[in-house]
Design an enzyme around this catalytic site. Structure first.
Site, PDB file in Angstrom:
ATOM      1  N   CYS A  18      -7.436  -4.139  -7.957  1.00 51.56           N
ATOM      2  CA  CYS A  18      -7.286  -4.948  -9.169  1.00 51.56           C
ATOM      3  C   CYS A  18      -7.578  -6.418  -8.876  1.00 51.56           C
ATOM      4  CB  CYS A  18      -5.873  -4.782  -9.739  1.00 51.56           C
ATOM      5  SG  CYS A  18      -5.579  -5.800 -11.205  1.00 51.56           S
ATOM      6  N   CYS A  44      -5.262  -8.918 -10.603  1.00 50.29           N
ATOM      7  CA  CYS A  44      -3.936  -9.022  -9.974  1.00 50.29           C
ATOM      8  C   CYS A  44      -4.025  -9.797  -8.651  1.00 50.29           C
ATOM      9  CB  CYS A  44      -3.370  -7.640  -9.641  1.00 50.29           C
ATOM     10  SG  CYS A  44      -3.620  -6.410 -10.910  1.00 50.29           S
ATOM     11  N   ASP A  45      -5.025  -9.506  -7.840  1.00 44.44           N
ATOM     12  CA  ASP A  45      -5.015  -9.969  -6.454  1.00 44.44           C
ATOM     13  C   ASP A  45      -6.080 -10.998  -6.096  1.00 44.44           C
ATOM     14  OD1 ASP A  45      -2.903  -8.224  -6.028  1.00 44.44           O
ATOM     15  OD2 ASP A  45      -4.214  -6.568  -5.475  1.00 44.44           O
TER      16      ASP A  45
END
Ligand code: NDP
Length: 311
Positions: free
Chosen positions: A135, A138-139
């Protein structure tokens, strides 16, 4: 007979539970014991969550799910540790079966989520959250000004590559063929981006370095020549698609061509009146904890209104 049964225990399921419990619907959550006995969804395999509002310092995924669960229980949600093995949505009340018991409910909220597909590389799982991710939203932030690689040739891979190009020093897309599957507009955007390079006809054979507990390189294999090479990167984003957890609902709910539960736009209503779907099981676009929570809230409100009009 239960008023609401929620299947699944990620942010979508728990938010639905909190809202349903506070509306006096005494919800029952069948939390699922997938992934070797861990309920709680994809955040259970996520380390830092920095994009969920309300946690300015960030929070670990499993800690966050513990808080979600506590909040559900505080208002009286009954949580059952089991997998639903079969459902019968052909008529109301709906029936749900675990290996031990049958449950009957007037409304059901499906929040079983989706799972990222992985490459099954020898070191992939060991370096998950230590440089291997599924992701970018997200990261990606953890890889600012670093070199990263993205695997895949679909819309997700292009979207991830474009997103990462805005943060990282360089992005190398590795695709197993010489042609992208992504839609023309997404592909062109990536192909034109000077920060994105492409390695065609190639697969990632492994990711390194477990002894340092971080990613510093990947081994590439050219699938036409068999030649192997190493590429120095600090992040590896796997973007080869997601699988919604909908096997259980085949033949019961209308699913789209990728297997996601179809909902009426702007609502969480499925093809069966009284069955609602929240979170990633019905969302292949946003896939965020906060959007799952948002649709969980919607599902509980819709279930409550459905019960009010049908009682
Ligand atoms: P897709 O199935 O479309 O693409 C998966 C990609 O990963 C393909 O290029 C495939 O290669 C590759 N792949 C699959 N398995 C492997 C493997 N084991 N090793 C290496 N490569 C592999 O999934 P997406 O998640 O990209 O998209 C799913 C759906 O969601 C699509 O309908 C897409 O259009 C939609 N979507 C739309 C977005 C948007 O419009 N903004 C954003 C994201 C998704 P190959 O091509 O050789 O099969």
């Amino acid at each position: 007979m239960h008023k609401v049964i929620i299947i699944g225990s990620g942010p979508g399921g728990h938010t639905a539970a909190i809202y349903a419990a506070r509306a006096n619907l005494s919800p029952v959550m069948i939390e699922g014991i997938v992934r070797g006995g861990v309920a709680g969804g994809q955040l259970m395999i996520t380390t830092e969550v920095e994009n969920y509002p309300g946690f300015p310092e960030g929070i670990k995924g499993p800690e966050m799910m513990e808080l979600f669960k506590k909040q559900s229980e505080r208002f009286g949600t009954k949580i059952i540790s089991a997998d639903v093995e079969r459902v019968d949505f052909s008529k109301r009340p709906f029936k749900l079966y675990t290996d031990e018991q049958e449950y009957v409910a007037q409304t059901v909220i499906v929040a079983t989520g989706a799972r990222a597909r992985w490459l099954d590389l020898p070191n992939e799982q060991k370096l998950q959250n230590h440089g291997v991710s599924a992701c970018a939203t997200c990261d990606g932030y953890f890889f600012r000004n670093m070199d990263v690689a993205v695997v895949g040739g679909g819309d997700t891979a292009m979207e991830e590559a474009n997103y990462l190009a805005g943060l990282c020093k360089s992005v190398t897309v590795i695709h197993r063929r010489s042609e992208l599957r992504a839609s023309k507009i997404m592909a062109e955007r990536a192909l034109k981006n000077p920060k994105i390079k492409f390695v065609w006809d190639s697969a990632v054979a492994d990711v390194h370095d477990v002894s340092q507990n971080k990613v510093n390189a990947i081994t590439l294999e050219n699938l036409k020549t068999g030649a192997k090479s190493k590429l120095a990167v600090e992040g590896l984003f796997i973007a080869i698609g997601h699988t919604p957890n909908t096997d259980l609902f085949q033949g019961q709910l209308e699913l789209d061509e990728n297997g996601y539960v179809k909902t009426k736009p702007g609502t969480t209503q499925t093809s069966v009146e009284g069955v609602f779907a929240a979170g990633d099981v019905q969302d292949h676009v946003y896939r965020q904890a906060v959007t799952a929570a948002g649709t969980g809230c919607m599902a509980a409100i819709e279930a409550e209104r459905f019960l009010a009009t049908h009682e």
